[in-house]
Design a protein around this motif. Sequence first.
Motif, short mmCIF file in Angstrom:
data_model
loop_
_atom_site.label_atom_id
_atom_site.label_comp_id
_atom_site.label_asym_id
_atom_site.label_seq_id
_atom_site.Cartn_x
_atom_site.Cartn_y
_atom_site.Cartn_z
N HIS A 151 -24.13 -11.61 -29.90
CA HIS A 151 -22.53 -12.23 -29.67
C HIS A 151 -21.92 -11.44 -28.47
O HIS A 151 -21.91 -10.42 -28.63
N PRO A 152 -21.25 -12.38 -27.59
CA PRO A 152 -20.64 -11.67 -26.48
C PRO A 152 -19.59 -10.71 -26.91
O PRO A 152 -19.25 -9.60 -26.11
N ALA A 153 -18.91 -10.93 -28.13
CA ALA A 153 -17.75 -10.13 -28.42
C ALA A 153 -18.45 -8.45 -28.59
O ALA A 153 -17.60 -7.82 -28.51
N LEU A 154 -19.66 -8.54 -28.95
CA LEU A 154 -20.22 -7.14 -29.12
C LEU A 154 -20.09 -6.38 -28.03
O LEU A 154 -20.42 -5.12 -27.97
N ARG A 155 -20.17 -7.11 -26.72
CA ARG A 155 -20.37 -6.41 -25.40
C ARG A 155 -19.21 -6.20 -24.54
O ARG A 155 -19.11 -5.65 -23.57
N LYS A 156 -18.06 -6.27 -25.10
CA LYS A 156 -16.68 -6.04 -24.65
C LYS A 156 -16.04 -4.91 -24.88
O LYS A 156 -16.36 -4.31 -26.11
N CYS A 157 -15.56 -4.28 -23.93
CA CYS A 157 -14.73 -3.12 -24.52
C CYS A 157 -13.46 -3.27 -25.05
O CYS A 157 -12.68 -4.06 -24.56
N ALA A 158 -13.01 -2.66 -25.97
CA ALA A 158 -12.23 -2.93 -27.07
C ALA A 158 -10.86 -2.31 -26.51
O ALA A 158 -10.73 -1.63 -25.61
N THR A 159 -9.70 -2.95 -26.96
CA THR A 159 -8.13 -2.56 -26.44
C THR A 159 -7.79 -1.48 -27.57
O THR A 159 -7.69 -1.66 -28.64
N GLU A 160 -6.74 -0.58 -26.90
CA GLU A 160 -6.49 0.38 -27.93
C GLU A 160 -5.22 -0.36 -28.88
O GLU A 160 -4.66 -1.54 -28.44
N VAL A 161 -5.46 0.19 -29.97
CA VAL A 161 -4.31 -0.19 -31.02
C VAL A 161 -2.96 0.04 -30.31
O VAL A 161 -2.64 1.23 -30.20
N PRO A 162 -2.03 -0.93 -30.32
CA PRO A 162 -0.61 -0.71 -29.62
C PRO A 162 0.06 0.02 -30.90
O PRO A 162 0.11 0.00 -31.90
N ASP A 163 1.13 0.93 -30.30
CA ASP A 163 1.92 1.84 -30.96
C ASP A 163 2.82 1.02 -32.00
O ASP A 163 2.80 1.72 -33.11
N ASP A 164 3.14 -0.29 -31.69
CA ASP A 164 4.06 -0.68 -32.74
C ASP A 164 3.19 -1.38 -33.89
O ASP A 164 3.65 -1.87 -34.85
N TRP A 165 1.94 -1.16 -33.90
CA TRP A 165 1.12 -1.56 -34.99
C TRP A 165 1.12 -0.63 -36.14
O TRP A 165 0.78 -0.94 -37.23
N PHE A 166 1.25 0.59 -35.75
CA PHE A 166 0.93 1.69 -36.58
C PHE A 166 2.05 1.56 -37.72
O PHE A 166 3.02 1.45 -37.68
N GLY A 167 1.25 1.77 -39.07
CA GLY A 167 2.24 1.40 -40.23
C GLY A 167 2.37 0.03 -40.53
O GLY A 167 3.23 -0.25 -41.61
N SER A 168 1.92 -0.94 -39.85
CA SER A 168 2.31 -2.52 -39.98
C SER A 168 1.38 -2.95 -41.11
O SER A 168 0.18 -2.26 -41.33
N GLU A 169 1.86 -3.94 -41.70
CA GLU A 169 0.93 -4.72 -42.73
C GLU A 169 -0.34 -5.24 -41.93
O GLU A 169 -1.27 -5.48 -42.44
#
Length: 181
Positions: free
Chosen positions: A11-29
């Motif tokens: 699956h091509p998604a397994l070969r992509k470099c992931a993106t950092e989790v953005p600051d505004d996600w921390f503590g979010s639902e």
Amino acid sequence: MGIRNVLRIGHPALRKCATEVPDDWFGSERLQQLIDDLFDTKSACSGAGLAAPQIDEPWRIFVIGMGHNPRYPDADPLPERVLINPVIKAIGNEVITGWEGCLSVPGLRGEVKRWQRIHLKWQDREGAFHTEELKDFHARVVQHEKDHLDGVLFPDRLTIPLAFGFTDELQVHGRIPELSI
């Protein structure tokens, strides 16, 4: 969502470099739901760890943790934790060789060299930074999962092509110990 589909090698998604989790996600639902899905899926599959790209989520986050795991009968338990935007650095030059499997490469195992000791820096679900030194199996699991965030799968790191095969064949021929599942 709960238990998610685990992508398999190819699956091509397994070969992509992931993106950092953005600051505004921390503590979010939104972040908590992803964390819950990762833990639920890892547990349902008897995994030691699971990275977001394996469930088709392009973020730099993975979960680890297990008690007694039938897929790793000789391994010590790992504390459950969430590692977000992790950074790993080797401590020293010592590497250890070990057999690895992967939920995205089902039914196969391969012999892989990993750093024996690592320095790990990561963020938790609230965004706080942590550091820790890890060694042996714990370090191996973290390195394996971190590779997923960079589009790397364990067969890319085989010691030699001959050190790879179906789990049941490797067991029958005494290359790896019998597993409970």
